[in-house]
Structures are given as C-alpha cells and as structure tokens.
Write an enzyme that holds these catalytic residues in place. Structure first.
Site, PDB file in Angstrom:
ATOM      1  CD  GLU A  98      -2.878   1.431   0.679  1.00 36.58           C
ATOM      2  OE1 GLU A  98      -2.673   1.475  -0.542  1.00 36.58           O
ATOM      3  OE2 GLU A  98      -3.996   1.629   1.201  1.00 36.58           O
ATOM      4  CG  ASP A 102      -4.737   8.870   7.218  1.00 32.65           C
ATOM      5  OD1 ASP A 102      -4.288   9.221   8.314  1.00 32.65           O
ATOM      6  OD2 ASP A 102      -5.525   9.589   6.560  1.00 32.65           O
TER       7      ASP A 102
END
Ligand code: IMP
Length: 179
Positions: A98, A102
C-alpha cells in the site's frame, strides 16, 4: 486559481534508495519461499513497480482496488472494493503493498478479507506510515517512511486524482489568504 501549495518532503533519490532497501529486506525474508505481492490500486502503482523490480526472488503479483476516500482529504470511513485478487492465495505467503496507511481502516479490512481465504501468511508493506489519525492498530511489517501528519501527494499519491505523476513526494498546504 490554485488554493494549495506544495512543499517537498521526500526527494526522488531518497524514495528510490529506501525502496531498494525494502526490496532487499523482503528478498532475504522470503528466500526459498513462494511469494505473492498484492498491490492496492491506484496510489501504489509507482511504489509497487519499483519495489517488484528490485526484488531478488521470483514472485507472483496481483492487485486489489479499494477506496476509502471521497473527494477531499478526510476519510469517508467506508472501504469500497471494486477489484479483487484473481490469483488463488490459499496456502501462499502474501504481502499486501500500500502507498500510505492513515486511519488503518483500508488495510485492516483488506487483510481480514484475504485471511478468510486461507493463505499461509499475510504481511503488510507500506511506503508511508502516517500516525496522526490511526483508528485501528494494523501491524506494519515493512515501512518506507514514518510521518506524523499532513496530506502528501506525488509518487502515486493524489489529491482529487491530481499530482500522482510527480516523481517526488510533497506536503500539500492550503495557501495563506492574500490581502
Ligand atoms: P486509511 O484507510 O485511512 O489508512 O487510508 C488509506 C488510503 O487513504 C490510502 O491508500 C490513500 O489513498 C489515502 N490517503 C491517506 N492519507 C493520504 C495522503 O496524505 N495523501 C494521499 N492519500 C492519502
């Protein structure tokens, strides 16, 4: 009129150097094993291709397409998966790749889904670990860079689909209102 300015955070040479280091680490850890790398589209494209080309072991690769963001910088909280893995991962070692973690919601949901299919292992590799808004603790096994906060663009990362094509990574800042 542009409402945002960009400040350089990670120059391309630094990114490339770190990606080579990550590839070496993965190559050592998976030597003699079969490995499937699964990239999460779209933001991962440049990181994924650079990482894969620097590996010293044979791999298979596939992609998932997921989006947790609408138009803006805030998470919508829902994960939409519009493309699934097509390779059979049962009994296989998998690394999910990825661009940035977050809140952690995207990766933890995708990892959960992959684990239902009986792989031997699922590890996570991210270019950037952004810690400020983490909502769920997802273990990051390989990480390029840590940042505390900020919205970043470039090297695949976008803001409303813009800036993905930049070779360096920038922090996006709102312009100060002029008098
Ligand atoms: P999470 O589910 O909140 O961990 O979000 C992960 C996804 O949000 C990433 O794959 C990106 O698409 C997007 N995202 C989070 N932070 C940023 C950022 O700073 N710039 C660009 N995209 C981001």
């Amino acid at each position: 009129m542009e409402e945002y300015t960009k400040e350089i955070l990670l120059p391309r040479d630094e990114i490339q150097q770190r990606v080579r280091e990550l590839a070496l680490e993965i190559s050592k850890d998976y030597e003699g094993k079969e490995l499937i790398l699964v990239g999460i589209l779209n933001g991962v494209i440049f990181f994924f291709t650079d990482l894969v080309r620097n590996l010293h072991i044979p791999i298979k690769l596939d992609f998932i397409r997921a989006a947790s963001y609408g138009a803006g910088t805030e998470s919508s909280g829902t994960i939409r998966m519009s493309k699934d893995v097509e390779i059979d991962i049962e009994g296989q070692h998998v690394i999910l790749v990825e661009d940035i973690v977050d809140t952690g919601l995207t990766l933890s949901k995708i990892k959960e889904k992959l684990l239902e299919r009986g792989p031997k292992s699922v590890k996570i590799c991210v270019l950037i670990d952004k810690r400020e808004r983490r909502q769920t603790q997802v273990p990051i096994d390989y990480c390029g860079f840590h940042i505390e906060e900020g919205f970043i663009v470039g090297y695949g990362l976008d803001f409303n689909e813009r800036y993905r094509d930049l070779a360096d990574i920038f922090v996006l800042k709102e312009k100060e209102p002029s008098n």
